[in-house]
Each structure stands twice: as C-alpha cells, then as structure tokens.
Scaffold this motif. Structure first.
Motif, PDB file in Angstrom:
ATOM      1  N   VAL A 131     -22.729 -14.908 -19.032  1.00  0.00           N
ATOM      2  CA  VAL A 131     -22.548 -13.925 -17.962  1.00  0.00           C
ATOM      3  C   VAL A 131     -23.741 -12.983 -17.873  1.00  0.00           C
ATOM      4  N   GLY A 132     -24.213 -12.757 -16.654  1.00  0.00           N
ATOM      5  CA  GLY A 132     -25.191 -11.719 -16.375  1.00  0.00           C
ATOM      6  C   GLY A 132     -24.516 -10.556 -15.674  1.00  0.00           C
ATOM      7  N   LEU A 133     -24.809  -9.348 -16.110  1.00  0.00           N
ATOM      8  CA  LEU A 133     -24.221  -8.127 -15.537  1.00  0.00           C
ATOM      9  C   LEU A 133     -25.344  -7.192 -15.126  1.00  0.00           C
ATOM     10  N   TYR A 134     -25.304  -6.762 -13.859  1.00  0.00           N
ATOM     11  CA  TYR A 134     -26.304  -5.828 -13.338  1.00  0.00           C
ATOM     12  C   TYR A 134     -25.594  -4.597 -12.802  1.00  0.00           C
ATOM     13  N   THR A 135     -25.894  -3.430 -13.369  1.00  0.00           N
ATOM     14  CA  THR A 135     -25.280  -2.173 -12.949  1.00  0.00           C
ATOM     15  C   THR A 135     -26.362  -1.108 -12.806  1.00  0.00           C
ATOM     16  N   SER A 136     -25.999   0.008 -12.187  1.00  0.00           N
ATOM     17  CA  SER A 136     -26.919   1.137 -12.081  1.00  0.00           C
ATOM     18  C   SER A 136     -26.117   2.390 -11.723  1.00  0.00           C
ATOM     19  N   GLN A 156     -27.602  -6.817 -18.472  1.00  0.00           N
ATOM     20  CA  GLN A 156     -27.022  -7.386 -19.685  1.00  0.00           C
ATOM     21  C   GLN A 156     -26.817  -8.886 -19.503  1.00  0.00           C
ATOM     22  N   ILE A 157     -27.062  -9.613 -20.562  1.00  0.00           N
ATOM     23  CA  ILE A 157     -26.784 -11.048 -20.603  1.00  0.00           C
ATOM     24  C   ILE A 157     -25.917 -11.305 -21.819  1.00  0.00           C
ATOM     25  N   ASP A 158     -24.710 -11.784 -21.562  1.00  0.00           N
ATOM     26  CA  ASP A 158     -23.730 -12.012 -22.627  1.00  0.00           C
ATOM     27  C   ASP A 158     -23.501 -10.762 -23.468  1.00  0.00           C
ATOM     28  N   GLY A 159     -23.409  -9.617 -22.794  1.00  0.00           N
ATOM     29  CA  GLY A 159     -23.079  -8.376 -23.477  1.00  0.00           C
ATOM     30  C   GLY A 159     -24.229  -7.694 -24.165  1.00  0.00           C
ATOM     31  N   ARG A 160     -25.421  -8.271 -24.128  1.00  0.00           N
ATOM     32  CA  ARG A 160     -26.595  -7.672 -24.763  1.00  0.00           C
ATOM     33  C   ARG A 160     -27.538  -7.142 -23.689  1.00  0.00           C
ATOM     34  N   THR A 161     -27.997  -5.923 -23.886  1.00  0.00           N
ATOM     35  CA  THR A 161     -28.939  -5.351 -22.921  1.00  0.00           C
ATOM     36  C   THR A 161     -30.271  -6.086 -23.002  1.00  0.00           C
ATOM     37  N   ALA A 162     -30.924  -6.191 -21.880  1.00  0.00           N
ATOM     38  CA  ALA A 162     -32.231  -6.844 -21.842  1.00  0.00           C
ATOM     39  C   ALA A 162     -33.210  -6.079 -22.726  1.00  0.00           C
ATOM     40  N   ASP A 169     -37.034  -4.818 -23.952  1.00  0.00           N
ATOM     41  CA  ASP A 169     -38.173  -4.306 -23.188  1.00  0.00           C
ATOM     42  C   ASP A 169     -39.149  -5.418 -22.814  1.00  0.00           C
ATOM     43  N   ALA A 170     -39.405  -6.318 -23.753  1.00  0.00           N
ATOM     44  CA  ALA A 170     -40.390  -7.377 -23.493  1.00  0.00           C
ATOM     45  C   ALA A 170     -39.937  -8.285 -22.355  1.00  0.00           C
ATOM     46  N   ALA A 171     -38.645  -8.632 -22.333  1.00  0.00           N
ATOM     47  CA  ALA A 171     -38.128  -9.497 -21.271  1.00  0.00           C
ATOM     48  C   ALA A 171     -38.226  -8.795 -19.924  1.00  0.00           C
ATOM     49  N   LEU A 172     -37.899  -7.514 -19.883  1.00  0.00           N
ATOM     50  CA  LEU A 172     -38.002  -6.777 -18.627  1.00  0.00           C
ATOM     51  C   LEU A 172     -39.445  -6.699 -18.148  1.00  0.00           C
ATOM     52  N   CYS A 173     -40.356  -6.435 -19.064  1.00  0.00           N
ATOM     53  CA  CYS A 173     -41.766  -6.354 -18.676  1.00  0.00           C
ATOM     54  C   CYS A 173     -42.266  -7.687 -18.136  1.00  0.00           C
ATOM     55  N   ALA A 174     -41.823  -8.787 -18.756  1.00  0.00           N
ATOM     56  CA  ALA A 174     -42.215 -10.109 -18.260  1.00  0.00           C
ATOM     57  C   ALA A 174     -41.694 -10.331 -16.850  1.00  0.00           C
ATOM     58  N   ALA A 175     -40.446  -9.913 -16.607  1.00  0.00           N
ATOM     59  CA  ALA A 175     -39.884 -10.040 -15.256  1.00  0.00           C
ATOM     60  C   ALA A 175     -40.671  -9.196 -14.262  1.00  0.00           C
ATOM     61  N   ALA A 191     -33.332  -8.428 -12.554  1.00  0.00           N
ATOM     62  CA  ALA A 191     -32.036  -8.916 -13.037  1.00  0.00           C
ATOM     63  C   ALA A 191     -31.827 -10.372 -12.632  1.00  0.00           C
ATOM     64  N   LEU A 192     -32.068 -10.696 -11.376  1.00  0.00           N
ATOM     65  CA  LEU A 192     -31.864 -12.062 -10.905  1.00  0.00           C
ATOM     66  C   LEU A 192     -32.834 -13.034 -11.574  1.00  0.00           C
ATOM     67  N   TRP A 193     -34.057 -12.595 -11.800  1.00  0.00           N
ATOM     68  CA  TRP A 193     -35.065 -13.413 -12.469  1.00  0.00           C
ATOM     69  C   TRP A 193     -34.620 -13.722 -13.898  1.00  0.00           C
ATOM     70  N   LEU A 194     -34.138 -12.696 -14.620  1.00  0.00           N
ATOM     71  CA  LEU A 194     -33.697 -12.884 -16.000  1.00  0.00           C
ATOM     72  C   LEU A 194     -32.415 -13.713 -16.070  1.00  0.00           C
ATOM     73  N   PHE A 195     -31.509 -13.524 -15.105  1.00  0.00           N
ATOM     74  CA  PHE A 195     -30.284 -14.329 -15.098  1.00  0.00           C
ATOM     75  C   PHE A 195     -30.611 -15.807 -14.886  1.00  0.00           C
ATOM     76  N   ARG A 196     -31.567 -16.075 -13.999  1.00  0.00           N
ATOM     77  CA  ARG A 196     -31.963 -17.471 -13.788  1.00  0.00           C
ATOM     78  C   ARG A 196     -32.570 -18.051 -15.062  1.00  0.00           C
ATOM     79  N   ALA A 197     -33.439 -17.280 -15.718  1.00  0.00           N
ATOM     80  CA  ALA A 197     -34.079 -17.768 -16.940  1.00  0.00           C
ATOM     81  C   ALA A 197     -33.052 -18.040 -18.038  1.00  0.00           C
TER      82      ALA A 197
END
Length: 422
Positions: A74-79, A90-96, A98-104, A127-133
């Motif tokens: 599961v991917g979860l995007y909130t703000s 979040q992906i599977d309950g874990r927050t993204a 920093d490195a993954a966000l910077c890559a996105a 968020a959508l980029w990381l969920f796809r990955a």
C-alpha cells in the motif's frame, strides 16, 4: 540505474518554493504534462482518492491500514506533515526516506523542463513516482485542496470518498457549501463509486455525481452505522451488516463516522481488492494519526484549524477531558479565527494565544486582537514553551492542557515537549 540527487531534502524543498510565483496555484495542466513525461499513468494500481474539509487524514490512514492488514502493498499520500516532510509519503506503513524522496525530486526536475511546478505538485508527483517504483497494489491519495483542480486529481480514482463539505479555503474554492461541494466532487469518475460521508451533502455534490455518472453510496442511505453504549458499533452497507465492531483506536466520536465511510469505500472496491472483516477490525485497532486527538506527554494535541474541526474538538473536550481546561492556540491568518475561537472558548477555562512564523502566520498580538473582535478573551505568550507552562500552572494536576489550531502549533508543541522532557 537509480537516480542520484544533487541536493539534500531541505535544499530540494527550498528550491521547490521558488519555482512558482504562488504557493497555491490550482490547475492540472502543469502536473499532467510532467506526469506524462515521467510515464505516470492516469490509471495506476487500485486507487482510493479522499477529499473533504475534515477527516481526510484519519480516513486515508485507516483505509491504508486495513489494506495493509489484508496483505496488500500500500502507498499512502497525505498532507500536510506535522514534523517532517517524509511523513506525507508512506509505503507499507514506512515513511519515505530522504534519499528516495530526493531521487524522485531529481527525476521530476529533469522531466519538467521549464514547467513551474508548485511545492504540492512536486510532492504529488514524487508520491506517484515512488509508488510505481515500489509496485504498490493499492494507493490511497488524500486531496490537498478542493478536488477538481488539485494535483491528486490527475489520477482517475477507482473509488472516491468525500468526507464532508465545510466553509474552508474560500479564497480558492468559493463562498458557499454549494460552490465548495462542486469543487470537491471533481474527484468523481464515470462508472466508479462515490462515497458521501455526510447525511446532508450540498445539492451540487449530488448533481456532480449524476452528471458524471458515478454511482453513489450515501451515509444514511446505502450505508449507515450506530454506536453502542459500550463503545462498540454496528455498520451496514447494502445487504452486508456487521455488528459488534471494535471502536476506532483514534479518539473522538467523529471517528465512527469516518470509519463507516471508509468501510463503505472499501466495500465498493471489493471486486478489485477483496477484504475480510478481521482485516477491517485490525485496521480499526491500529489507527493512529499524529496530532489528531493525540495525548502526548500530558498534553492533548489536535489540529482544529476550521470551524467544523473546532466544533468536533470542543465536543470532545466537554465529554472526554477533565476540567479546568487550558487551550494553547496558534492560527494562520487565512483561517476563520473568530469562529474557531468562539467554539473552543466555550469548552475552555483559559486560552493562551501564541504566534506562528511564516508569511501566513499570525503573531500572538494579532491573534489576540482577532479573538477579541469575536468576543473571546485570551492571554498572549512569548512562545509555545511559555504558553504550555502557563497552561499547566492554570489547571494544576487535575485539569487538561490542549495545544490546537494550526498544524504548526501542534508541531511546535511536540518539539517543545520533547525538548523539555526530563
């Protein structure tokens, strides 16, 4: 090859704030163009999109938790976030991380060319980029502002959930519930269920569903719930009825209503993502959300930055907390300060005004002046630490201290409580 970033997360976020001349610029043209260049489809994994004035965050978190309990990725995007930006994704309950966000962000910046994305558009694409990955099987997306022109709406939802329609963000969405409802209903899609978690939604919402051809599930109609004296509750949707459900772990009577809507939305998506009752019960038992009726180090933290949320908090304080009560309040200038102040003051014995930094923040003196205009007495404090100390002294050991208003107020309270911990 993974994309490597040339900037830190903080540097990326500062950079994003400089790209567009306005912090909020509704519209899908920019974000759709960049999404296409990134190869992000308008239909991805099973998608639940959630809009509304209040209850979006808790509804999204509960839905994601139930899907995770059922074994889905599961991917979860909130703000917005409370303490740190990565909380938004979040992906599977874990927050993204920093490195993954910077890559996105690096990939998005390379694809955007000269398109001036806003801060929120960057985050949505990330968020959508990381969920796809991560190859998520379900994505739960919380709308940031409105619905029709919000960046999240570039994805076609399989199920849309509208929590409620209140008078918030009038500068962008309109001056009436009818206008605001029409904007929020922009997340509905033809032939895909739309869940309304409000017994009397604006007519514009019903009209929008009819015009687009979205089948409706309405609270009080196609689904409903009832709370039992012991805190358990029952829920029905169509021919399905569940009794003796456990209470949502997140405090507040409104959470039963939010949970009823989530269960209806998940029921509407059963064909694509089957669930069992025990999955739903585990999700209810594990529901947690930072800064929403959260008891933390002896202080109740709750974001109540509009009239509807303030009414919910005031009702909760009267029912569930000990008197005397002292409220620490900080608010943004574009919020209905007077109305929020009047509602909260009715459930408080003391009210302390604190200032918030930033271009939208009200100083303590400005907040006190606007509260006074609404007939609400308050005392100004130098900072959040001063306010919490004075609130504690005012109520003693038997009373209740509450930090509320903006997300920024809650974040400042958490940081102060952590810093002053023995």
């Amino acid at each position: 090859m993974p994309v490597r970033s040339s900037r830190s997360l903080d540097e990326w976020l500062r950079f994003q704030e400089t790209l567009h001349p306005r912090s909020i610029a509704l519209g899908l043209e920019r974000v759709r163009a960049v999404a296409a260049r990134l190869g992000l489809p308008h239909r991805g994994p099973h998608t639940l999109t959630i809009a509304g004035t209040n209850g979006k965050g808790s509804s999204a978190t509960l839905a994601a938790g139930i899907y995770r309990a059922a074994g889905y990725r599961v991917g979860l995007y909130t703000s917005p976030h409370v303490l740190r930006y990565p909380e938004r994704i979040q992906i599977d309950g874990r927050t993204a991380d920093d490195a993954a966000l910077c890559a996105a962000f690096e990939a998005i910046d390379a694809a955007r060319g000269d398109v001036p994305l806003t801060y929120f558009e960057f985050g949505t694409l990330a968020a959508l980029w990381l969920f796809r990955a991560a190859r998520v099987e379900v994505q739960v997306l919380e709308v940031g502002l409105g619905g029709r022109l919000d960046a999240v709406n570039l994805v076609d939802a399989d199920v849309a959930l509208l929590t409620n329609v209140g008078l918030d963000h009038r500068d962008w969405l309109g001056d009436s519930r009818e206008q605001i409802g029409a904007e929020k209903a922009g997340i509905f899609r033809a032939g895909r269920p739309a869940v309304l978690v409000e017994r009397a939604p604006p007519a514009s919402v019903l009209d929008a569903a009819r015009d687009v051809g979205a089948p409706l599930l309405r609270l009080g109609g196609e689904f409903d719930y009832a709370v039992l004296p012991d805190g358990g509750w029952s829920w029905r949707c169509g021919s399905e009825t569940w009794t003796r459900l456990p209470r949502p772990a997140l405090a507040g009577a409104v959470q039963y209503q939010n949970a009823a809507g989530v269960l209806a939305a998940l029921q509407a998506g059963l064909q694509r993502r089957p669930l069992r009752r025990d999955d739903c019960e585990r999700g209810l038992a594990l529901l947690r959300l930072r800064g929403r009726c959260e008891s933390y180090r002896g202080v109740l933290l709750d974001v109540a930055h509009n009239a509807e949320a303030a009414q919910v908090l005031a009702d909760f304080l009267r029912r569930e907390t000990a008197a005397p009560r002292a409220l620490v309040l900080g608010m943004l200038a574009d919020k209905p300060v007077g109305e929020v102040g009047r509602l909260l003051a009715g459930a408080a014995d003391h009210l302390y005004a604190v200032g918030l930094d930033g271009p939208r923040g009200l100083s303590a003196a400005a907040l006190q002046a606007r509260l006074r205009e609404a007939g609400v007495d308050s005392q100004t404090c130098d900072n959040i630490g001063d306010a919490l100390r004075r609130a504690r002294r005012a109520v003693g050991d038997a009373g209740s201290v509450v930090a509320t208003g903006s997300f920024l107020t809650v974040a400042a309270a958490i940081n102060e409580l952590d810093a002053s911990r023995p």
